[in-house]
Scaffold this motif. Structure first.
Motif, PDB file in Angstrom:
ATOM      1  N   GLY A   1      86.433  33.666  15.551  1.00 31.31           N
ATOM      2  CA  GLY A   1      87.751  34.283  15.436  1.00 31.31           C
ATOM      3  C   GLY A   1      87.787  35.459  14.489  1.00 31.31           C
ATOM      4  O   GLY A   1      88.862  35.954  14.145  1.00 31.31           O
ATOM      5  N   GLU A   2      86.624  35.933  14.057  1.00 28.68           N
ATOM      6  CA  GLU A   2      86.536  37.094  13.186  1.00 28.68           C
ATOM      7  C   GLU A   2      85.197  37.797  13.435  1.00 28.68           C
ATOM      8  O   GLU A   2      84.265  37.202  13.977  1.00 28.68           O
ATOM      9  CB  GLU A   2      86.663  36.693  11.712  1.00 28.68           C
ATOM     10  CG  GLU A   2      85.587  35.732  11.264  1.00 28.68           C
ATOM     11  CD  GLU A   2      85.808  35.215   9.845  1.00 28.68           C
ATOM     12  OE1 GLU A   2      86.967  35.261   9.386  1.00 28.68           O
ATOM     13  OE2 GLU A   2      84.823  34.785   9.222  1.00 28.68           O
ATOM     14  N   ILE A   3      85.145  39.053  13.034  1.00 24.46           N
ATOM     15  CA  ILE A   3      83.946  39.857  13.277  1.00 24.46           C
ATOM     16  C   ILE A   3      83.311  40.226  11.950  1.00 24.46           C
ATOM     17  O   ILE A   3      83.979  40.773  11.060  1.00 24.46           O
ATOM     18  CB  ILE A   3      84.301  41.140  14.059  1.00 24.46           C
ATOM     19  CG1 ILE A   3      84.965  40.793  15.387  1.00 24.46           C
ATOM     20  CG2 ILE A   3      83.070  42.003  14.287  1.00 24.46           C
ATOM     21  CD1 ILE A   3      85.650  41.979  16.038  1.00 24.46           C
ATOM     22  N   SER A   4      82.025  39.960  11.823  1.00 25.55           N
ATOM     23  CA  SER A   4      81.298  40.335  10.613  1.00 25.55           C
ATOM     24  C   SER A   4      80.730  41.740  10.769  1.00 25.55           C
ATOM     25  O   SER A   4      80.695  42.304  11.873  1.00 25.55           O
ATOM     26  CB  SER A   4      80.158  39.359  10.348  1.00 25.55           C
ATOM     27  OG  SER A   4      79.147  39.491  11.342  1.00 25.55           O
ATOM     28  N   ARG A   5      80.249  42.265   9.662  1.00 24.27           N
ATOM     29  CA  ARG A   5      79.635  43.593   9.703  1.00 24.27           C
ATOM     30  C   ARG A   5      78.399  43.593  10.607  1.00 24.27           C
ATOM     31  O   ARG A   5      78.173  44.548  11.353  1.00 24.27           O
ATOM     32  CB  ARG A   5      79.260  44.041   8.290  1.00 24.27           C
ATOM     33  CG  ARG A   5      78.841  45.498   8.187  1.00 24.27           C
ATOM     34  CD  ARG A   5      78.438  45.854   6.765  1.00 24.27           C
ATOM     35  NE  ARG A   5      78.180  47.264   6.635  1.00 24.27           N
ATOM     36  CZ  ARG A   5      77.078  47.869   7.080  1.00 24.27           C
ATOM     37  NH1 ARG A   5      76.136  47.159   7.694  1.00 24.27           N
ATOM     38  NH2 ARG A   5      76.895  49.168   6.924  1.00 24.27           N
TER      39      ARG A   5
ATOM     40  N   ILE B   1      88.495  49.824  10.223  1.00 27.53           N
ATOM     41  CA  ILE B   1      89.149  48.691  10.891  1.00 27.53           C
ATOM     42  C   ILE B   1      89.600  47.618   9.903  1.00 27.53           C
ATOM     43  O   ILE B   1      90.665  47.004  10.074  1.00 27.53           O
ATOM     44  CB  ILE B   1      88.198  48.073  11.938  1.00 27.53           C
ATOM     45  CG1 ILE B   1      87.822  49.123  13.003  1.00 27.53           C
ATOM     46  CG2 ILE B   1      88.853  46.873  12.623  1.00 27.53           C
ATOM     47  CD1 ILE B   1      86.739  48.663  13.962  1.00 27.53           C
ATOM     48  N   ASP B   2      88.839  47.380   8.848  1.00 23.36           N
ATOM     49  CA  ASP B   2      89.113  46.298   7.885  1.00 23.36           C
ATOM     50  C   ASP B   2      90.246  46.703   6.943  1.00 23.36           C
ATOM     51  O   ASP B   2      90.034  47.079   5.798  1.00 23.36           O
ATOM     52  CB  ASP B   2      87.842  45.989   7.105  1.00 23.36           C
ATOM     53  CG  ASP B   2      88.011  44.770   6.194  1.00 23.36           C
ATOM     54  OD1 ASP B   2      88.931  43.959   6.431  1.00 23.36           O
ATOM     55  OD2 ASP B   2      87.207  44.633   5.253  1.00 23.36           O
ATOM     56  N   ARG B   3      91.462  46.591   7.408  1.00 21.66           N
ATOM     57  CA  ARG B   3      92.629  47.091   6.670  1.00 21.66           C
ATOM     58  C   ARG B   3      92.876  46.336   5.373  1.00 21.66           C
ATOM     59  O   ARG B   3      93.337  46.922   4.394  1.00 21.66           O
ATOM     60  CB  ARG B   3      93.877  47.023   7.552  1.00 21.66           C
ATOM     61  CG  ARG B   3      93.769  47.885   8.815  1.00 21.66           C
ATOM     62  CD  ARG B   3      95.088  47.929   9.547  1.00 21.66           C
ATOM     63  NE  ARG B   3      96.068  48.731   8.823  1.00 21.66           N
ATOM     64  CZ  ARG B   3      97.378  48.626   8.972  1.00 21.66           C
ATOM     65  NH1 ARG B   3      97.872  47.707   9.793  1.00 21.66           N
ATOM     66  NH2 ARG B   3      98.203  49.399   8.302  1.00 21.66           N
TER      67      ARG B   3
ATOM     68  N   ALA C   1      93.637  49.184  14.952  1.00 19.19           N
ATOM     69  CA  ALA C   1      92.755  50.346  14.831  1.00 19.19           C
ATOM     70  C   ALA C   1      92.598  51.064  16.168  1.00 19.19           C
ATOM     71  O   ALA C   1      92.633  52.298  16.229  1.00 19.19           O
ATOM     72  CB  ALA C   1      91.389  49.913  14.295  1.00 19.19           C
ATOM     73  N   ILE C   2      92.436  50.318  17.244  1.00 21.80           N
ATOM     74  CA  ILE C   2      92.266  50.939  18.556  1.00 21.80           C
ATOM     75  C   ILE C   2      93.532  51.669  18.986  1.00 21.80           C
ATOM     76  O   ILE C   2      93.470  52.763  19.575  1.00 21.80           O
ATOM     77  CB  ILE C   2      91.856  49.879  19.596  1.00 21.80           C
ATOM     78  CG1 ILE C   2      90.423  49.402  19.319  1.00 21.80           C
ATOM     79  CG2 ILE C   2      91.978  50.426  21.017  1.00 21.80           C
ATOM     80  CD1 ILE C   2      89.979  48.229  20.172  1.00 21.80           C
ATOM     81  N   LEU C   3      94.662  51.109  18.693  1.00 18.11           N
ATOM     82  CA  LEU C   3      95.928  51.726  19.089  1.00 18.11           C
ATOM     83  C   LEU C   3      96.299  52.932  18.235  1.00 18.11           C
ATOM     84  O   LEU C   3      97.010  53.823  18.697  1.00 18.11           O
ATOM     85  CB  LEU C   3      97.060  50.696  19.024  1.00 18.11           C
ATOM     86  CG  LEU C   3      96.996  49.562  20.043  1.00 18.11           C
ATOM     87  CD1 LEU C   3      98.133  48.573  19.807  1.00 18.11           C
ATOM     88  CD2 LEU C   3      97.038  50.101  21.472  1.00 18.11           C
TER      89      LEU C   3
ATOM     90  N   LEU D   1      86.669  41.307  10.216  1.00 13.84           N
ATOM     91  CA  LEU D   1      87.645  41.967  11.065  1.00 13.84           C
ATOM     92  C   LEU D   1      88.337  40.944  11.956  1.00 13.84           C
ATOM     93  O   LEU D   1      87.678  40.141  12.614  1.00 13.84           O
ATOM     94  CB  LEU D   1      86.954  43.020  11.950  1.00 13.84           C
ATOM     95  CG  LEU D   1      86.045  44.032  11.244  1.00 13.84           C
ATOM     96  CD1 LEU D   1      85.441  45.001  12.263  1.00 13.84           C
ATOM     97  CD2 LEU D   1      86.803  44.777  10.155  1.00 13.84           C
ATOM     98  N   THR D   2      89.661  40.995  11.970  1.00 13.34           N
ATOM     99  CA  THR D   2      90.432  40.086  12.807  1.00 13.34           C
ATOM    100  C   THR D   2      90.828  40.783  14.103  1.00 13.34           C
ATOM    101  O   THR D   2      90.714  42.006  14.239  1.00 13.34           O
ATOM    102  CB  THR D   2      91.715  39.637  12.086  1.00 13.34           C
ATOM    103  OG1 THR D   2      92.557  40.801  11.884  1.00 13.34           O
ATOM    104  CG2 THR D   2      91.405  38.994  10.749  1.00 13.34           C
ATOM    105  N   SER D   3      91.335  39.990  15.034  1.00  9.26           N
ATOM    106  CA  SER D   3      91.808  40.538  16.294  1.00  9.26           C
ATOM    107  C   SER D   3      92.950  41.520  16.062  1.00  9.26           C
ATOM    108  O   SER D   3      93.037  42.564  16.713  1.00  9.26           O
ATOM    109  CB  SER D   3      92.267  39.402  17.216  1.00  9.26           C
ATOM    110  OG  SER D   3      92.812  39.925  18.414  1.00  9.26           O
TER     111      SER D   3
END
Length: 221
Positions: free
Chosen positions: A132-136, A81-83, A97-99, A89-91
């Motif tokens: 507004g972001e996702i950590s590990r 996910i972390d491009r 990633a989901i798409l 990880l952002t929205s």
């Protein structure tokens, strides 16, 4: 002996055991190798040794829901996910990633057809501190909820699992309930009980695998 006579005379049994080409000596080894104390019967400890040493794979992937599985899946997901590789990880990254990544959808148990609203809802669940972001760590916490820890007896290769499998096998084979298994009981169970064949891994076995299954047990001197 009951087992040898049955295999010699019963074509269906030979097909079930994949033993069409086996010699009488090999057939005899099947029972004798498990009967390590040479009592003429198989006891619970001897069957448990078979399960542990021959039926359990030597190298097992982490069982679903175990700490090893959660850690491995979290690392794989985060990397996918972390491009931009910045460690969060952002929205936008989650949506992309989901798409576009079937493995991400499968692991997060989401269908891209559910639409943007469902993806936004998932992001809000993951972003537990509303930064507004996702950590590990946040991703790991979510993965743990998706894959609860299994009961110990369901983790292949563990003592609890070996005890469970050998106990289930023994119960199904020991028709007269006397606490030991005879060749006749083993033969009858293999012939009539698909569950026993599955637990002994005989349905998909090749002739050489079946012959070697019991031969792996070296009888006590």
């Amino acid at each position: 002996a009951d087992l040898i006579s049955a295999v010699r005379s019963d074509v269906q049994l030979r097909r079930t055991l994949r033993l069409e080409g086996a010699t009488p000596a090999k057939i005899s080894e099947m029972f004798d190798a498990v009967d390590t104390d040479k009592s003429g019967t198989i006891e619970k400890g001897e069957l448990a040794a078979l399960v542990k040493n021959s039926l359990m794979p030597k190298a097992l992937p982490p069982a679903q829901g175990t700490p090893e599985h959660i850690e491995q899946l979290t690392s794989e997901l985060f990397t996918r996910i972390d491009r931009d590789g910045d460690g969060t990880l952002t929205s936008e990254e989650l949506t992309w990633a989901i798409l576009n990544d079937e493995e991400v959808r499968k692991s997060l148990k989401i269908n891209k057809a559910q639409g943007p609203a469902k993806i936004a809802e998932l992001f809000q669940k993951l972003d537990s501190d509303c930064k507004g972001e996702i950590s590990r760590d946040q991703l790991k916490a979510f993965v743990q909820k998706l894959f609860p820890a299994p009961a110990p007896f369901r983790v292949p290769g563990t003592p609890a699992h070996i005890t469970h499998v050998s106990g289930e096998l023994f119960r199904r084979i020991d028709q007269n309930g006397d606490g030991v298994l005879t060749q006749g009981e083993l033969t009858q169970a293999i012939l009539t009980d698909a569950g026993v064949r599955k637990l002994l891994q005989l349905d998909q076995a090749t002739p050489s695998k079946i012959a070697n299954l019991f031969a792996q047990h070296v009888p006590c001197a």
